[in-house]
Design an enzyme around this catalytic site. Structure first.
Site, PDB file in Angstrom:
ATOM      1  N   HIS A 116      10.750  -9.244  84.473  1.00  0.00           N
ATOM      2  CA  HIS A 116      10.650 -10.956  83.930  1.00  0.00           C
ATOM      3  C   HIS A 116      11.142 -11.099  82.396  1.00  0.00           C
ATOM      4  CE1 HIS A 116       8.205 -11.501  87.785  1.00  0.00           C
ATOM      5  NE2 HIS A 116       7.246 -10.505  86.901  1.00  0.00           N
TER       6      HIS A 116
HETATM    7  O1  RIB Z   1       5.423 -14.431  85.913  1.00  0.00           O
HETATM    8  C1  RIB Z   1       5.479 -13.127  84.913  1.00  0.00           C
HETATM    9  C2  RIB Z   1       4.605 -13.461  83.606  1.00  0.00           C
HETATM   10  O2  RIB Z   1       3.773 -13.751  83.267  1.00  0.00           O
HETATM   11  C3  RIB Z   1       5.811 -12.106  82.652  1.00  0.00           C
HETATM   12  O3  RIB Z   1       5.595 -12.864  81.543  1.00  0.00           O
HETATM   13  C4  RIB Z   1       4.655 -11.580  82.493  1.00  0.00           C
HETATM   14  O4  RIB Z   1       4.703 -11.117  81.360  1.00  0.00           O
HETATM   15  C5  RIB Z   1       3.234 -12.547  82.503  1.00  0.00           C
HETATM   16  O5  RIB Z   1       2.897 -12.947  81.241  1.00  0.00           O
END
Ligand code: RIB
Ligand code: CA
Length: 314
Positions: free
Chosen positions: A243
């Site tokens: 992500h």
């Molecule tokens: O949903 C994914 C996000 O939530 C990413 O930033 C992960 O690190 C968590 O913070």
């Protein structure tokens, strides 16, 4: 090279946050003014520690790291040890940091930076719940017109949610802060699950990190070995969605991504759909287009960038 991007990273490390921070530290186009830790994946006491561990892993102990909100603005803290492990950085054993934590409260650092630097020159790269940004906006509303752009990993539409059936974790943890950010008027780019679920840490890609000659590469491979297991099990995919590095990559190379300016709203009332991002992709309402919503990525080029840059670190 004169840095093109002057940024503050707001983060809740988190293995994927770690790779985003490493990418920023490895990119000469970026002046990393400071890193602000927030409670999210794990409590603040760990996220501020993890942020410093990552800087030292990269050989950048002079980076300024600040601690911010210990909990969301209104709701109780929800964490994600089931994904990131007890420490938030499970995988490699990283030594406790020697570099100091800055004394200034992160929201105050964000305000001070935005009010002292020329307007329109500082980008906020947000990788966790948006609590620190929400607090800064409430304390000093004038910062909104001085922010160059907010690039935030969060939300989802066609991919649904990852912490509830409809909500993505960062937005779910602090939906009120997210609403403040989405409505503040600063240029906003949203990097949602719709695009991050296409950036998978396949075995082939992880092995490229493991084979690196430096200490960062193998440590990153161990971070990803741990991080991906939850999503591989849940989605049955070859690898987990990476992500947060998509935030830095979009800033460096927006041409690797596709998206559209639309309205994005946040559910803050219903417990059933709390934190859901309501994305008007087909523009059926007259609500203002407050976000550039990203849905496409050239994931091969993304991982090529990540691999090339991380190979230059300690
Ligand atoms: O949903 C994914 C996000 O939530 C990413 O930033 C992960 O690190 C968590 O913070
Ligand atoms: Ca994160």
């Amino acid at each position: 090279m004169q840095p093109k991007h002057h940024i503050i990273i707001d983060t809740d490390p988190g293995q994927d946050d770690a790779l985003a921070i490493l990418l920023a530290l490895a990119s000469p186009e970026i002046e990393l003014i400071g890193i602000c830790a927030v409670a999210g994946n794990v409590p603040l006491s760990l996220t501020q520690m993890n942020a410093r561990k990552i800087c030292e892993l990269a050989g950048k102990p002079d980076t300024k790291v600040f601690a911010g909100a210990i909990r969301p603005m209104l709701r109780p803290l929800v964490t994600a040890e089931h994904v990131h492990g007890k420490t938030g950085l499970d995988g490699p054993v990283l030594p406790d940091p020697v570099m100091p934590l800055q004394a200034q409260y992160a929201p105050d650092f964000i305000i001070e930076t935005l009010m002292s630097r020329p307007a329109g020159t500082v980008t906020l790269c947000c990788l966790g719940p948006l609590t620190n940004i929400g607090l800064a906006l409430v304390k000093e509303p004038r910062i909104a017109s001085r922010i160059k752009r907010i690039i935030a990993m969060g939300g989802g539409w066609s991919e649904g949610g990852n912490i509830t059936p409809v909500a993505e974790f960062n937005i779910y943890v602090d939906p009120q802060a997210a609403r403040l950010v989405f409505d503040c008027g600063a240029p906003l780019t949203l990097i949602p699950l719709d695009v991050t679920h296409q950036a998978l840490t396949t075995r082939k890609r992880v092995e490229k990190f493991r084979k690196m000659e430096n200490r960062t590469g193998p440590a990153v491979a161990e971070l990803l070995d741990f991080f991906e297991r939850f999503d591989v099990e849940k989605y049955g995919t070859d690898g987990g969605p990476l992500h947060d590095p998509c935030v830095i990559a979009w800033m460096l190379h927006p041409e690797l991504f596709t998206g559209k300016d639309v309205n994005v709203a946040v559910e803050c009332e219903s417990e059933l759909t709390m934190g859901q991002t309501v994305v008007d992709w087909w523009r059926v309402t007259s609500r203002p287009h407050n976000a550039h919503y990203v849905r496409g990525i050239d994931h091969d080029a993304f991982f090529k960038l990540l691999t090339e840059r991380l190979a230059t670190l300690a």
